[in-house]
Design an enzyme around this catalytic site. Structure first.
Site, PDB file in Angstrom:
ATOM      1  N   GLN A 100       0.843  -1.192   0.000  1.00 60.12           N
ATOM      2  CA  GLN A 100       0.000   0.000   0.000  1.00 60.12           C
ATOM      3  C   GLN A 100       0.881   1.245   0.000  1.00 60.12           C
ATOM      4  OE1 GLN A 100      -3.366  -0.578   3.113  1.00 60.12           O
ATOM      5  NE2 GLN A 100      -1.883  -2.183   3.538  1.00 60.12           N
ATOM      6  N   ASP A 103       6.021   4.964  -1.374  1.00 62.21           N
ATOM      7  CA  ASP A 103       7.373   5.537  -1.276  1.00 62.21           C
ATOM      8  C   ASP A 103       8.407   4.917  -2.210  1.00 62.21           C
ATOM      9  OD1 ASP A 103       8.016   3.093   0.056  1.00 62.21           O
ATOM     10  OD2 ASP A 103       7.552   3.971   2.009  1.00 62.21           O
ATOM     11  N   HIS A 118      -1.658   1.616  -4.079  1.00 62.13           N
ATOM     12  CA  HIS A 118      -2.057   3.016  -3.964  1.00 62.13           C
ATOM     13  C   HIS A 118      -1.196   3.956  -4.799  1.00 62.13           C
ATOM     14  CE1 HIS A 118      -4.098   1.850   0.106  1.00 62.13           C
ATOM     15  NE2 HIS A 118      -4.831   1.536  -0.951  1.00 62.13           N
ATOM     16  N   CYS A 126      -1.451  14.148 -15.476  1.00 60.67           N
ATOM     17  CA  CYS A 126      -2.069  15.405 -15.874  1.00 60.67           C
ATOM     18  C   CYS A 126      -3.593  15.304 -15.757  1.00 60.67           C
ATOM     19  CB  CYS A 126      -1.677  15.748 -17.307  1.00 60.67           C
ATOM     20  SG  CYS A 126      -2.425  17.287 -17.869  1.00 60.67           S
ATOM     21  N   CYS A 146       1.695  20.390 -16.469  1.00 60.89           N
ATOM     22  CA  CYS A 146       2.053  19.522 -17.587  1.00 60.89           C
ATOM     23  C   CYS A 146       2.524  20.394 -18.756  1.00 60.89           C
ATOM     24  CB  CYS A 146       0.815  18.727 -17.978  1.00 60.89           C
ATOM     25  SG  CYS A 146       0.962  17.692 -19.432  1.00 60.89           S
ATOM     26  N   CYS A 148       1.250  20.415 -21.495  1.00 60.41           N
ATOM     27  CA  CYS A 148       0.029  20.876 -22.171  1.00 60.41           C
ATOM     28  C   CYS A 148      -0.602  22.064 -21.438  1.00 60.41           C
ATOM     29  CB  CYS A 148      -0.987  19.733 -22.292  1.00 60.41           C
ATOM     30  SG  CYS A 148      -1.997  19.452 -20.814  1.00 60.41           S
ATOM     31  N   GLY A 185       2.910  -4.599   8.985  1.00 64.99           N
ATOM     32  CA  GLY A 185       2.946  -3.152   9.198  1.00 64.99           C
ATOM     33  C   GLY A 185       1.792  -2.385   8.591  1.00 64.99           C
ATOM     34  N   ALA A 229       8.903  -4.708  12.044  1.00 66.29           N
ATOM     35  CA  ALA A 229       9.128  -5.389  10.768  1.00 66.29           C
ATOM     36  C   ALA A 229      10.620  -5.553  10.477  1.00 66.29           C
ATOM     37  CB  ALA A 229       8.467  -4.595   9.644  1.00 66.29           C
TER      38      ALA A 229
HETATM   39  C1  BJW Z   1       4.735  -1.273  12.508  1.00 63.27           C
HETATM   40  C2  BJW Z   1       5.897  -0.591  12.724  1.00 63.27           C
HETATM   41  C3  BJW Z   1       7.049  -1.353  12.644  1.00 63.27           C
HETATM   42  C4  BJW Z   1       4.266   0.911  12.890  1.00 63.27           C
HETATM   43  N1  BJW Z   1       6.919  -2.615  12.362  1.00 63.27           N
HETATM   44  N2  BJW Z   1       4.543  -2.506  12.236  1.00 63.27           N
HETATM   45  C5  BJW Z   1     -15.656  -0.493   2.607  1.00 63.27           C
HETATM   46  C6  BJW Z   1     -16.058  -0.168   3.876  1.00 63.27           C
HETATM   47  C7  BJW Z   1     -15.806   1.112   4.394  1.00 63.27           C
HETATM   48  C8  BJW Z   1     -15.148   2.062   3.630  1.00 63.27           C
HETATM   49  C9  BJW Z   1     -14.745   1.729   2.379  1.00 63.27           C
HETATM   50  C10 BJW Z   1     -15.006   0.485   1.869  1.00 63.27           C
HETATM   51  N3  BJW Z   1     -14.476   0.408   0.616  1.00 63.27           N
HETATM   52  C11 BJW Z   1     -13.892   1.601   0.335  1.00 63.27           C
HETATM   53  C12 BJW Z   1     -14.058   2.418   1.394  1.00 63.27           C
HETATM   54  C13 BJW Z   1     -13.574   3.823   1.497  1.00 63.27           C
HETATM   55  C14 BJW Z   1     -12.099   3.910   1.760  1.00 63.27           C
HETATM   56  C15 BJW Z   1     -11.769   3.227   3.088  1.00 63.27           C
HETATM   57  O1  BJW Z   1     -11.260   2.120   3.156  1.00 63.27           O
HETATM   58  N4  BJW Z   1     -11.996   3.905   4.182  1.00 63.27           N
HETATM   59  C16 BJW Z   1     -11.729   3.360   5.517  1.00 63.27           C
HETATM   60  C17 BJW Z   1     -10.635   4.204   6.200  1.00 63.27           C
HETATM   61  C18 BJW Z   1     -12.998   3.310   6.300  1.00 63.27           C
HETATM   62  N5  BJW Z   1     -11.321   3.321   0.683  1.00 63.27           N
HETATM   63  C19 BJW Z   1     -11.144   3.964  -0.445  1.00 63.27           C
HETATM   64  O2  BJW Z   1     -11.642   5.056  -0.643  1.00 63.27           O
HETATM   65  C20 BJW Z   1     -10.311   3.285  -1.517  1.00 63.27           C
HETATM   66  N6  BJW Z   1     -11.010   3.322  -2.750  1.00 63.27           N
HETATM   67  C21 BJW Z   1     -11.995   2.453  -3.071  1.00 63.27           C
HETATM   68  O3  BJW Z   1     -12.224   1.473  -2.404  1.00 63.27           O
HETATM   69  O4  BJW Z   1     -12.685   2.786  -4.218  1.00 63.27           O
HETATM   70  C22 BJW Z   1     -13.970   2.223  -4.419  1.00 63.27           C
HETATM   71  C23 BJW Z   1     -14.935   2.812  -3.391  1.00 63.27           C
HETATM   72  C24 BJW Z   1     -14.893   4.157  -3.088  1.00 63.27           C
HETATM   73  C25 BJW Z   1     -15.745   4.699  -2.102  1.00 63.27           C
HETATM   74  C26 BJW Z   1     -16.633   3.873  -1.415  1.00 63.27           C
HETATM   75  C27 BJW Z   1     -16.650   2.510  -1.734  1.00 63.27           C
HETATM   76  C28 BJW Z   1     -15.798   1.985  -2.722  1.00 63.27           C
HETATM   77  C29 BJW Z   1      -9.015   4.051  -1.742  1.00 63.27           C
HETATM   78  C30 BJW Z   1      -8.138   4.035  -0.567  1.00 63.27           C
HETATM   79  C31 BJW Z   1      -6.915   4.925  -0.826  1.00 63.27           C
HETATM   80  C32 BJW Z   1      -6.037   5.069   0.391  1.00 63.27           C
HETATM   81  N7  BJW Z   1      -5.092   6.108   0.181  1.00 63.27           N
HETATM   82  C33 BJW Z   1      -4.069   6.388   1.168  1.00 63.27           C
HETATM   83  C34 BJW Z   1      -3.260   7.612   0.691  1.00 63.27           C
HETATM   84  C35 BJW Z   1      -2.353   7.207  -0.480  1.00 63.27           C
HETATM   85  C36 BJW Z   1      -1.571   8.350  -0.999  1.00 63.27           C
HETATM   86  C37 BJW Z   1      -0.594   8.908  -0.011  1.00 63.27           C
HETATM   87  O5  BJW Z   1       0.247   8.193   0.557  1.00 63.27           O
HETATM   88  O6  BJW Z   1      -0.669  10.090   0.203  1.00 63.27           O
HETATM   89  O7  BJW Z   1      -3.216   5.250   1.306  1.00 63.27           O
HETATM   90  S1  BJW Z   1      -4.708   6.606   2.802  1.00 63.27           S
HETATM   91  C38 BJW Z   1      -3.374   5.814   3.644  1.00 63.27           C
HETATM   92  O8  BJW Z   1      -3.854   4.610   4.297  1.00 63.27           O
HETATM   93  C39 BJW Z   1      -2.427   5.334   2.533  1.00 63.27           C
HETATM   94  C40 BJW Z   1      -2.042   3.953   3.022  1.00 63.27           C
HETATM   95  O9  BJW Z   1      -1.567   3.173   1.952  1.00 63.27           O
HETATM   96  C41 BJW Z   1      -3.318   3.456   3.629  1.00 63.27           C
HETATM   97  C42 BJW Z   1      -3.153   2.316   4.601  1.00 63.27           C
HETATM   98  O10 BJW Z   1      -2.407   2.710   5.690  1.00 63.27           O
HETATM   99  P1  BJW Z   1      -1.379   1.686   6.374  1.00 63.27           P
HETATM  100  O11 BJW Z   1      -0.312   1.357   5.420  1.00 63.27           O
HETATM  101  O12 BJW Z   1      -2.119   0.558   6.954  1.00 63.27           O
HETATM  102  O13 BJW Z   1      -0.716   2.637   7.487  1.00 63.27           O
HETATM  103  P2  BJW Z   1      -1.246   2.999   8.972  1.00 63.27           P
HETATM  104  O14 BJW Z   1      -0.529   4.208   9.399  1.00 63.27           O
HETATM  105  O15 BJW Z   1      -2.707   3.015   9.030  1.00 63.27           O
HETATM  106  O16 BJW Z   1      -0.773   1.760   9.859  1.00 63.27           O
HETATM  107  C43 BJW Z   1       0.585   1.502  10.132  1.00 63.27           C
HETATM  108  C44 BJW Z   1       0.666   0.183  10.866  1.00 63.27           C
HETATM  109  O17 BJW Z   1       2.026  -0.154  11.032  1.00 63.27           O
HETATM  110  C45 BJW Z   1       0.053   0.220  12.275  1.00 63.27           C
HETATM  111  O18 BJW Z   1      -0.758  -0.937  12.443  1.00 63.27           O
HETATM  112  C46 BJW Z   1       1.264   0.168  13.214  1.00 63.27           C
HETATM  113  O19 BJW Z   1       1.006  -0.540  14.419  1.00 63.27           O
HETATM  114  C47 BJW Z   1       2.259  -0.575  12.354  1.00 63.27           C
HETATM  115  N8  BJW Z   1       3.663  -0.273  12.619  1.00 63.27           N
HETATM  116  N9  BJW Z   1       5.569   0.779  12.969  1.00 63.27           N
HETATM  117  C48 BJW Z   1       5.700  -3.184  12.167  1.00 63.27           C
HETATM  118  N10 BJW Z   1       8.226  -0.760  12.857  1.00 63.27           N
HETATM  119 ZN    ZN Z   2      -1.300  17.424 -19.916  1.00 60.33          ZN
END
Ligand code: BJW
Ligand code: ZN
Length: 237
Positions: A100, A103, A118, A126, A146, A148, A185, A229
């Site tokens: 996900q 980086d 993601h 663009c 862009c 354009c 993670g 991790a």
């Molecule tokens: C360690 C550690 C160490 C720390 N060792 N561990 C169904 C139900 C409800 C809602 C939805 C659904 N389907 C879709 C949705 C809406 C939404 C969603 O899921 N919302 C929920 C929050 C409720 N999803 C979407 O909108 C997605 N699109 C989609 O499904 O389209 C169709 C649709 C749309 C609308 C409605 C229905 C369907 C798109 C999701 C895009 C997410 N984008 C982001 C930003 C990306 C760009 C950027 O980086 O700027 O992606 S949000 C952010 O969260 C980023 C990450 O990839 C993502 C996940 O986060 P992650 O990686 O889990 O990080 P953290 O910080 O949450 O957790 C870190 C973990 O590491 C922790 O557990 C720590 O304990 C651990 N940790 N240090 C090991 N050293």
């Molecule tokens: Zn363009």
């Protein structure tokens, strides 16, 4: 309670190993996670930065945030967790890495079969002509434009946006075909990535969660290894 030894054995015997990663894997490189005490969403409101509506309303604000993160990520390197995943890929019969993270640190470490669910913080697209390119440069003026003349946006997936169909196909295909899946993670709250562990388990995989905290994967995974991790993954080699 599973031990490192038993998980290591499962990995060695796996026909297909799938690793799903989240921000926690890059935390030890110095990249902030989203949720949690030091997470990005503590200081910044997700809906004001990581949605298409936010970008439409204030592209400069959104770009300032991404430019800051690009600068930060430019200065960091893959950690022992990323490197251990490279080694797991080399040893596996079949291997997929689904991340996900935007980086690019997995590819920088040397992982080959990587699905970036993601998108990538190094990509721009663009909003006018749709052309996508990889651009690691520091932008002179924000928001960048862009050739354009159209406004460029980060090549990442924001809340409410659909993931690329090809990416979805690869991620769910890998999860269904996994004999062992490591979920590392990630807070397992953002869909559809958060469903991959359950999909793999329902298709017969042995699912192992590696995290420093308990997550919603608790009731899903067959085994949990509590720890960082960058320490647990190398110990699995
Ligand atoms: C360690 C550690 C160490 C720390 N060792 N561990 C169904 C139900 C409800 C809602 C939805 C659904 N389907 C879709 C949705 C809406 C939404 C969603 O899921 N919302 C929920 C929050 C409720 N999803 C979407 O909108 C997605 N699109 C989609 O499904 O389209 C169709 C649709 C749309 C609308 C409605 C229905 C369907 C798109 C999701 C895009 C997410 N984008 C982001 C930003 C990306 C760009 C950027 O980086 O700027 O992606 S949000 C952010 O969260 C980023 C990450 O990839 C993502 C996940 O986060 P992650 O990686 O889990 O990080 P953290 O910080 O949450 O957790 C870190 C973990 O590491 C922790 O557990 C720590 O304990 C651990 N940790 N240090 C090991 N050293
Ligand atoms: Zn363009």
């Amino acid at each position: 309670m599973a031990t490192i030894d038993s998980v290591r054995e499962s990995i060695a015997g796996a026909d297909s190993l799938v690793v799903l990663t989240g921000a926690g894997v890059s935390a030890e490189s110095g990249v902030p996670t989203f949720r949690g005490t030091d997470g990005l969403w503590r200081k910044h409101n997700a809906t004001e930065l990581a949605t298409p509506e936010a970008f439409e309303k204030d592209p400069l604000l959104v770009w300032e945030w991404y430019a800051w993160r690009r600068d930060l990520i430019r200065g960091v390197s893959p950690n022992p967790g990323h490197h251990a995943i490279v080694e797991l890929e080399k040893r596996a019969k079949e291997f997929s890495l689904i991340t996900q993270n935007v980086d690019g640190l997995h590819s920088m470490a040397g992982s080959i079969n990587v699905v970036e669910m993601h998108g990538s913080i190094w990509k721009v697209r663009c909003t006018a002509c749709g052309v996508e390119s990889v651009d690691r440069e520091v932008f002179g003026e924000l928001p960048p434009r862009c050739a354009c003349g159209g406004l460029l946006r980060p090549g990442v997936v924001w809340f409410g946006e659909s993931l690329d169909a090809d990416v979805i196909g690869k991620a769910f295909g890998a999860a269904k075909g996994a004999s062992v899946m490591l979920v590392v993670g990630t807070s397992s709250v953002v869909q559809p990535a958060a469903s991959l562990g359950a999909v793999a388990r329902d298709a017969g995989a042995y699912v192992v969660e590696i995290n420093i905290e308990e997550t919603p994967m608790h009731g899903v995974a067959d085994a949990h290894l509590t720890g960082r991790a960058g320490e647990v993954l190398p110990a699995l080699l």
